[in-house]
Every structure is written in structure tokens, then in C-alpha cells.
Design a protein around this motif. Structure first.
Motif, PDB file in Angstrom:
ATOM      1  N   HIS A 138       0.864  -1.174   0.000  1.00  0.00           N
ATOM      2  CA  HIS A 138       0.000   0.000   0.000  1.00  0.00           C
ATOM      3  C   HIS A 138       0.901   1.223   0.000  1.00  0.00           C
ATOM      4  O   HIS A 138       1.983   1.215   0.590  1.00  0.00           O
ATOM      5  CB  HIS A 138      -0.908   0.002   1.245  1.00  0.00           C
ATOM      6  CG  HIS A 138      -1.932   1.083   1.227  1.00  0.00           C
ATOM      7  ND1 HIS A 138      -1.639   2.382   1.562  1.00  0.00           N
ATOM      8  CD2 HIS A 138      -3.243   1.055   0.889  1.00  0.00           C
ATOM      9  CE1 HIS A 138      -2.737   3.113   1.437  1.00  0.00           C
ATOM     10  NE2 HIS A 138      -3.722   2.328   1.034  1.00  0.00           N
ATOM     11  N   GLU A 139       0.484   2.292  -0.667  1.00  0.00           N
ATOM     12  CA  GLU A 139       1.332   3.486  -0.762  1.00  0.00           C
ATOM     13  C   GLU A 139       1.657   4.097   0.605  1.00  0.00           C
ATOM     14  O   GLU A 139       2.638   4.821   0.743  1.00  0.00           O
ATOM     15  CB  GLU A 139       0.696   4.534  -1.674  1.00  0.00           C
ATOM     16  CG  GLU A 139      -0.614   5.091  -1.150  1.00  0.00           C
ATOM     17  CD  GLU A 139      -1.278   6.063  -2.117  1.00  0.00           C
ATOM     18  OE1 GLU A 139      -0.566   6.791  -2.822  1.00  0.00           O
ATOM     19  OE2 GLU A 139      -2.516   6.072  -2.160  1.00  0.00           O
ATOM     20  N   LEU A 140       0.878   3.793   1.635  1.00  0.00           N
ATOM     21  CA  LEU A 140       1.146   4.313   2.982  1.00  0.00           C
ATOM     22  C   LEU A 140       1.743   3.255   3.913  1.00  0.00           C
ATOM     23  O   LEU A 140       1.857   3.485   5.117  1.00  0.00           O
ATOM     24  CB  LEU A 140      -0.131   4.902   3.591  1.00  0.00           C
ATOM     25  CG  LEU A 140      -0.677   6.136   2.865  1.00  0.00           C
ATOM     26  CD1 LEU A 140      -2.040   6.527   3.420  1.00  0.00           C
ATOM     27  CD2 LEU A 140       0.294   7.297   2.945  1.00  0.00           C
ATOM     28  N   ALA A 141       2.151   2.110   3.356  1.00  0.00           N
ATOM     29  CA  ALA A 141       2.783   1.073   4.175  1.00  0.00           C
ATOM     30  C   ALA A 141       4.060   1.626   4.790  1.00  0.00           C
ATOM     31  O   ALA A 141       4.816   2.346   4.145  1.00  0.00           O
ATOM     32  CB  ALA A 141       3.093  -0.151   3.327  1.00  0.00           C
ATOM     33  N   GLY A 142       4.265   1.316   6.058  1.00  0.00           N
ATOM     34  CA  GLY A 142       5.464   1.761   6.762  1.00  0.00           C
ATOM     35  C   GLY A 142       5.367   3.166   7.323  1.00  0.00           C
ATOM     36  O   GLY A 142       6.283   3.630   7.992  1.00  0.00           O
TER      37      GLY A 142
END
Length: 155
Positions: A138-142
Motif C-alpha cells: 500500500h502506498e502508505l505502508a510503513g
């Protein structure tokens, strides 16, 4: 009324990264000021309706709503494990460029998004004559996320 699991809640929110970058909002004025409205011209910016505990929002936000009340305004910091998870290198997959070119019917290029037959969405993060790497994180992973929320209604 104190919000409990199972309650229906209406809220306004602004989601930011710790550096203040806005990535999502329910507020039209914020979306316009941050360029989100221009990037998503067909989106309606309106309060979010949530059934608390139903898993329709990320875990950290779902949990934070419990105990709040109508009229409350809070800033909620959510760690990656309660948001979109930690970044996982195993979710970056390599494919032969020629094989992917045949599947896509086009030239794979960095920045393009591809969808798997199972509905997974990935971004091409590298493409050369031999190898294409696709990132399915996901683009907001981490990322640690910050949500400024205002509870409008609950029942």
C-alpha cells in the motif's frame, strides 16, 4: 454519549503524515488547499460514516473512536502496524519485461499501476529491457499516520 463498538459515527477528518503532508480528508476546503480536489475531481468531500469496530477504517482509527463523544476533536497518531502495515520487500515482485509487455499489451514504465487478476494493485517502480519490478505494498505502508478527527454525530 460515549462511542462504543457497534455505534454508527459521522466524523470529519484530515489525514497527514508526521511532516504535515495531507494524504486524505473529508473536508472540501482542505482538499482544495492541498491539491487533492484537483487530483480527484469526481470525489465528494463529505463527513465519513463509520460503524465502529466493523473494520471499514484502519484498525488504529477504529480503536481510537471508542470512548470519544460527539463534539470531540482529537489528533490521533497511528503506527504502521495499526494502519497499512510495515513496508514488506516480499511484496515487490520481479517480472521479465517481455512477458509483462505481452500481458499489458504496452510498454511497462515506472509510475504506472497494474492490477492482478485477484484485484491486487501494484506500482511499477523499475522497468528496463530485462526486468520490471512491481511494488504491491500500500502506498502508505510503513508510515505513521496522524488523523485530526471531529465527531459530528453518533448513535
Amino acid at each position: 454519549m460515549t462511542i462504543e463498538t457497534g455505534d454508527s459515527v459521522s466524523l470529519e477528518y484530515v489525514g497527514t503524515l508526521p511532516d504535515g503532508t495531507v494524504f486524505d480528508t473529508s473536508r472540501q476546503d482542505v482538499a482544495e488547499a492541498e491539491g487533492l480536489a484537483e487530483a480527484q475531481p469526481d470525489r465528494d468531500y463529505e463527513p465519513l460514516a463509520v460503524e465502529v469496530g466493523a473494520g471499514t477504517v484502519i484498525e488504529g482509527l477504529d480503536e481510537a473512536l471508542v470512548g470519544m463523544s460527539v463534539g470531540d476533536e482529537e489528533s490521533i497518531e497511528i503506527p504502521p502496524e495499526k494502519a497499512y502495515g510495515e513496508y514488506d520487500e516480499d511484496l515487490v515482485r520481479e517480472h521479465e519485461t517481455e512477458q509483462l509487455r505481452e500481458v499489458l499489451g504496452d510498454e511497462p514504465e515506472g509510475g504506472l499501476y497494474v492490477q492482478t487478476q485477484q484485484g491486487g494493485l501494484g506500482e511499477i517502480v523499475h522497468a528496463d529491457d530485462d526486468v520490471v519490478r512491481i511494488d504491491f505494498n500500500h502506498e502508505l505502508a510503513g508510515e505513521t499516520l496522524v488523523f485530526d478527527v471531529e465527531i459530528l454525530d453518533a448513535n
